[in-house]
Design a protein around this motif. Structure first.
Motif, mmCIF file in Angstrom:
data_model
loop_
_atom_site.group_PDB
_atom_site.id
_atom_site.type_symbol
_atom_site.label_atom_id
_atom_site.label_comp_id
_atom_site.label_asym_id
_atom_site.label_seq_id
_atom_site.Cartn_x
_atom_site.Cartn_y
_atom_site.Cartn_z
ATOM 1 N N ARG A 11 0.832 -1.209 0.000
ATOM 2 C CA ARG A 11 0.000 0.000 0.000
ATOM 3 C C ARG A 11 0.859 1.248 0.000
ATOM 4 O O ARG A 11 1.912 1.285 0.604
ATOM 5 C CB ARG A 11 -0.928 0.026 1.221
ATOM 6 C CG ARG A 11 -1.923 -1.112 1.269
ATOM 7 C CD ARG A 11 -2.963 -0.965 0.170
ATOM 8 N NE ARG A 11 -3.932 -2.027 0.211
ATOM 9 C CZ ARG A 11 -5.190 -1.870 0.597
ATOM 10 N NH1 ARG A 11 -5.638 -0.693 0.959
ATOM 11 N NH2 ARG A 11 -6.010 -2.885 0.604
ATOM 12 N N ARG A 12 0.359 2.293 -0.662
ATOM 13 C CA ARG A 12 1.048 3.584 -0.739
ATOM 14 C C ARG A 12 0.293 4.633 0.053
ATOM 15 O O ARG A 12 -0.932 4.628 0.091
ATOM 16 C CB ARG A 12 1.145 4.059 -2.184
ATOM 17 C CG ARG A 12 2.084 3.269 -3.009
ATOM 18 C CD ARG A 12 2.161 3.843 -4.398
ATOM 19 N NE ARG A 12 3.120 3.070 -5.174
ATOM 20 C CZ ARG A 12 3.873 3.567 -6.123
ATOM 21 N NH1 ARG A 12 3.764 4.832 -6.459
ATOM 22 N NH2 ARG A 12 4.727 2.814 -6.762
ATOM 23 N N THR A 13 1.063 5.561 0.618
ATOM 24 C CA THR A 13 0.480 6.668 1.366
ATOM 25 C C THR A 13 1.544 7.748 1.532
ATOM 26 O O THR A 13 2.694 7.559 1.168
ATOM 27 C CB THR A 13 -0.057 6.202 2.736
ATOM 28 O OG1 THR A 13 -0.754 7.271 3.365
ATOM 29 C CG2 THR A 13 1.041 5.685 3.629
ATOM 30 N N TYR A 14 1.146 8.871 2.102
ATOM 31 C CA TYR A 14 2.097 9.935 2.407
ATOM 32 C C TYR A 14 2.722 9.686 3.781
ATOM 33 O O TYR A 14 2.012 9.400 4.749
ATOM 34 C CB TYR A 14 1.419 11.302 2.394
ATOM 35 C CG TYR A 14 0.980 11.722 1.021
ATOM 36 C CD1 TYR A 14 1.923 12.129 0.070
ATOM 37 C CD2 TYR A 14 -0.361 11.694 0.661
ATOM 38 C CE1 TYR A 14 1.527 12.507 -1.202
ATOM 39 C CE2 TYR A 14 -0.767 12.076 -0.604
ATOM 40 C CZ TYR A 14 0.192 12.470 -1.528
ATOM 41 O OH TYR A 14 -0.207 12.838 -2.785
ATOM 42 N N TYR A 17 1.489 12.123 6.833
ATOM 43 C CA TYR A 17 0.108 11.837 7.212
ATOM 44 C C TYR A 17 0.035 10.519 7.987
ATOM 45 O O TYR A 17 -0.606 10.422 9.040
ATOM 46 C CB TYR A 17 -0.759 11.786 5.954
ATOM 47 C CG TYR A 17 -2.192 11.403 6.210
ATOM 48 C CD1 TYR A 17 -3.078 12.310 6.768
ATOM 49 C CD2 TYR A 17 -2.651 10.130 5.893
ATOM 50 C CE1 TYR A 17 -4.404 11.964 7.010
ATOM 51 C CE2 TYR A 17 -3.966 9.773 6.127
ATOM 52 C CZ TYR A 17 -4.836 10.693 6.692
ATOM 53 O OH TYR A 17 -6.135 10.330 6.930
ATOM 54 N N THR A 18 0.721 9.512 7.467
ATOM 55 C CA THR A 18 0.729 8.197 8.113
ATOM 56 C C THR A 18 1.383 8.272 9.480
ATOM 57 O O THR A 18 0.866 7.729 10.461
ATOM 58 C CB THR A 18 1.454 7.178 7.214
ATOM 59 O OG1 THR A 18 0.794 7.155 5.950
ATOM 60 C CG2 THR A 18 1.450 5.796 7.823
ATOM 61 N N MET A 135 -7.011 5.037 8.509
ATOM 62 C CA MET A 135 -6.506 5.829 7.370
ATOM 63 C C MET A 135 -6.971 5.287 6.032
ATOM 64 O O MET A 135 -6.371 5.569 5.009
ATOM 65 C CB MET A 135 -4.983 5.887 7.425
ATOM 66 C CG MET A 135 -4.309 4.558 7.468
ATOM 67 S SD MET A 135 -2.524 4.654 7.702
ATOM 68 C CE MET A 135 -2.033 5.534 6.273
ATOM 69 N N SER A 138 -6.822 7.309 2.758
ATOM 70 C CA SER A 138 -5.568 7.794 2.183
ATOM 71 C C SER A 138 -4.758 6.703 1.483
ATOM 72 O O SER A 138 -3.871 7.012 0.712
ATOM 73 C CB SER A 138 -4.687 8.430 3.265
ATOM 74 O OG SER A 138 -4.148 7.433 4.092
ATOM 75 N N LEU A 139 -5.056 5.442 1.750
ATOM 76 C CA LEU A 139 -4.277 4.366 1.152
ATOM 77 C C LEU A 139 -4.834 3.966 -0.185
ATOM 78 O O LEU A 139 -6.034 3.923 -0.410
ATOM 79 C CB LEU A 139 -4.267 3.137 2.075
ATOM 80 C CG LEU A 139 -3.494 3.280 3.355
ATOM 81 C CD1 LEU A 139 -3.635 2.036 4.203
ATOM 82 C CD2 LEU A 139 -2.040 3.557 3.099
ATOM 83 N N SER A 140 -3.950 3.635 -1.082
ATOM 84 C CA SER A 140 -4.361 3.102 -2.395
ATOM 85 C C SER A 140 -3.413 1.994 -2.777
ATOM 86 O O SER A 140 -2.277 1.961 -2.334
ATOM 87 C CB SER A 140 -4.365 4.206 -3.448
ATOM 88 O OG SER A 140 -3.055 4.696 -3.626
#
Length: 141
Positions: A11-14, A17-18, A135, A138-140
């Motif tokens: 998974r990708r995120t900032y 933020y994470t 979260m 925010s995850l994709s």
């Protein structure tokens, strides 16, 4: 070490933020990092010199780790046990230890044997699920 199968992997995120969300749940960014990789740690259990951690490593895919908007991708999370010496350090410079100059000792075992593995797999997966739920927007993939 016990590797976990989890939907957080890949998974990708900032990063910033994470980090902010994870810290609200007692999961901290490990200060031992490189600018292209790092990890989040949380304590699942601690008793005297033994601690069982959930560790969630990640790679930076865009930006640098000291940037709030750096994009990270999670790798395989795992549970690990550290066993530390809670007594005085009898090796090396004991005077420095007593004086407070050598306050950190090497763990006796950085990857100690974990009893009741199913308990810690379940605890790790439950913690990750709670973090993902907090979260999910925010995850994709």
């Amino acid at each position: 070490m016990i590797k976990l199968q989890s939907p957080i992997e890949g998974r990708r995120t900032y990063f910033g933020y994470t980090r902010d969300i994870f810290e609200n749940y007692g999961c901290n960014f490990s200060k031992n990092f490189e600018y292209d990789q790092g990890q989040f740690d949380t304590i699942l259990w601690r008793d005297e010199g033994e601690t069982i951690y959930l560790r969630m490593p990640f790679q930076v895919v865009d930006g640098e780790l000291d940037q709030y908007n750096a994009v990270i991708t999670f790798e395989t999370p795992y549970v690990i046990k550290h066993v530390v010496n809670i007594g005085l350090d009898r090796d090396g410079d004991s005077l420095a230890t007593v004086a407070g100059l050598g306050q950190f000792q090497e763990p006796l075992d950085k990857d100690g044997h974990i009893h009741d593995k199913s308990r810690w797999v379940q605890a790790g997966e439950k913690t990750i699920d709670k973090l993902l739920y907090s979260m999910d927007e925010s995850l994709s993939s």
